[in-house]
Design an enzyme around this catalytic site. Structure first.
Site, PDB file in Angstrom:
ATOM      1  N   HIS A 162       1.073 -35.600 -14.572  1.00  0.00           N
ATOM      2  CA  HIS A 162       1.503 -36.582 -13.415  1.00  0.00           C
ATOM      3  C   HIS A 162       0.207 -36.924 -12.462  1.00  0.00           C
ATOM      4  O   HIS A 162       0.604 -38.036 -11.806  1.00  0.00           O
ATOM      5  CB  HIS A 162       2.295 -35.393 -12.872  1.00  0.00           C
ATOM      6  CG  HIS A 162       3.765 -34.917 -13.542  1.00  0.00           C
ATOM      7  ND1 HIS A 162       3.727 -33.413 -13.952  1.00  0.00           N
ATOM      8  CD2 HIS A 162       4.537 -35.531 -13.986  1.00  0.00           C
ATOM      9  CE1 HIS A 162       4.779 -33.474 -14.454  1.00  0.00           C
ATOM     10  NE2 HIS A 162       5.394 -34.601 -14.520  1.00  0.00           N
ATOM     11  N   SER A 178       5.213 -30.310 -18.560  1.00  0.00           N
ATOM     12  CA  SER A 178       5.709 -29.237 -18.024  1.00  0.00           C
ATOM     13  C   SER A 178       6.279 -28.358 -18.836  1.00  0.00           C
ATOM     14  O   SER A 178       6.206 -26.902 -18.662  1.00  0.00           O
ATOM     15  CB  SER A 178       6.673 -29.717 -17.088  1.00  0.00           C
ATOM     16  OG  SER A 178       6.436 -30.783 -16.373  1.00  0.00           O
TER      17      SER A 178
END
Ligand code: PAF
Length: 284
Positions: free
Chosen positions: A37, A189
């Site tokens: 990210h 994640s």
């Protein structure tokens, strides 16, 4: 850095920014931020006057309740990381703020042109309807100049590009390369949910994909596909859901290496579902 949780506040801020003639880079996320990210956010900061990030675990794109419940969430940590990386605006709404009740009860319709019939779309029915539903809402709220997406979700990126064309969004979609851990595992994640043993096994996914690239001068796409699946399934604790070598634009299976090929994979590592991909050659 300004943090908003309501659509109204966000829209007011974005309107002001547009009035000032500033360019806006947007990075939609579901939080639990990692280096992948941050690479999108850093690129947005470098290319735009203002960078906005959304953090929203979107329930309509989960076809598995337990996956939604177990999805990692740590807003305070995410906010610290965003501040440190030069983000200007964060939008972190509740589910009720984002959706009316009736939006939950009806299926969001979209003409995917077949892009949702393969790979993730085949194994996660309704997933991309939810993705298009939430990303189109976010695009309407933020109205960015550019939006940044990771190539790890290669099929998502193809679908977002189609959505932008069909819905006439005046937004440049920027695809960014996969960011990997030192040992090659694609950042995700979901990696946070792997125990030590699973984490060790998970590295075999990228290792196998990299090895498979060496086979293309001697073997057909079908043979390489079968080799990848068999090698990964030979490890106890790993189970391939799909591995398909497809055209980089149409996402349809290819039968010759003269076409621009990408191998996309989903593997269960214990209970955790991981995805990755590898480009075998470039789009001509
Ligand atoms: O890639 C993701 O994290 C999600 O699918 C997205 C684009 C933020 C939509 O919820």
């Amino acid at each position: 850095m300004k943090v908003f949780s309501t659509k109204k506040e966000l829209q007011k801020e974005m309107e002001q920014i547009r009035k000032e003639g500033k360019t806006v880079g947007f990075v939609p996320t579901m939080g639990a931020l990692h280096e992948g990210h941050l690479s999108l956010i850093n690129r947005s900061v470098a290319e735009n006057d203002v960078t906005a990030v959304s953090i929203f675990v979107n329930p309509t794109q989960f076809n598995n309740r337990s996956d939604l419940e177990k999805y990692p969430r740590d807003l305070q940590r995410d906010l610290l990381l965003l501040e440190k990386n030069g983000c200007d605006i964060v939008f972190s709404p509740s589910v009720d703020e984002m959706y009316d009740k009736n939006e939950f009860e009806s299926v969001f319709e979209f003409d995917f042109g077949g892009l949702d019939q393969v790979m993730e779309g085949k194994f996660r029915p309704g997933h991309f309807n939810g993705v298009v539903q939430v990303v189109s809402k976010l695009f309407n709220l933020v109205q960015p100049t550019k939006a940044y997406f990771g190539e790890k979700d290669f099929q998502q990126l193809a679908i977002i590009r189609r959505m932008v064309n069909l819905m006439n969004f005046d937004i440049e979609i920027v695809g960014c390369p996969i960011v990997r851990e030192k040992d090659g595992l694609a950042m995700s994640s979901r990696n946070l949910r792997l125990n030590a043993e699973e984490r060790q096994k998970a590295v075999e996914i990228s290792k196998t994909l990299f090895e498979s690239k060496k086979l293309i001068s001697n073997f057909s796409p079908e043979q390489v596909q079968n080799w990848v699946i068999a090698r990964l399934n030979s490890f106890s604790g790993l189970e391939v859901e799909y591995f398909e070598i497809v055209h980089q634009t149409t996402l349809q299976p290819i039968h010759s290496w003269s076409e621009p090929a990408i191998g996309c994979i989903a593997v269960f590592c214990g209970e955790v579902r991981l995805i990755d991909n590898i480009k075998y050659n470039d789009v001509q």
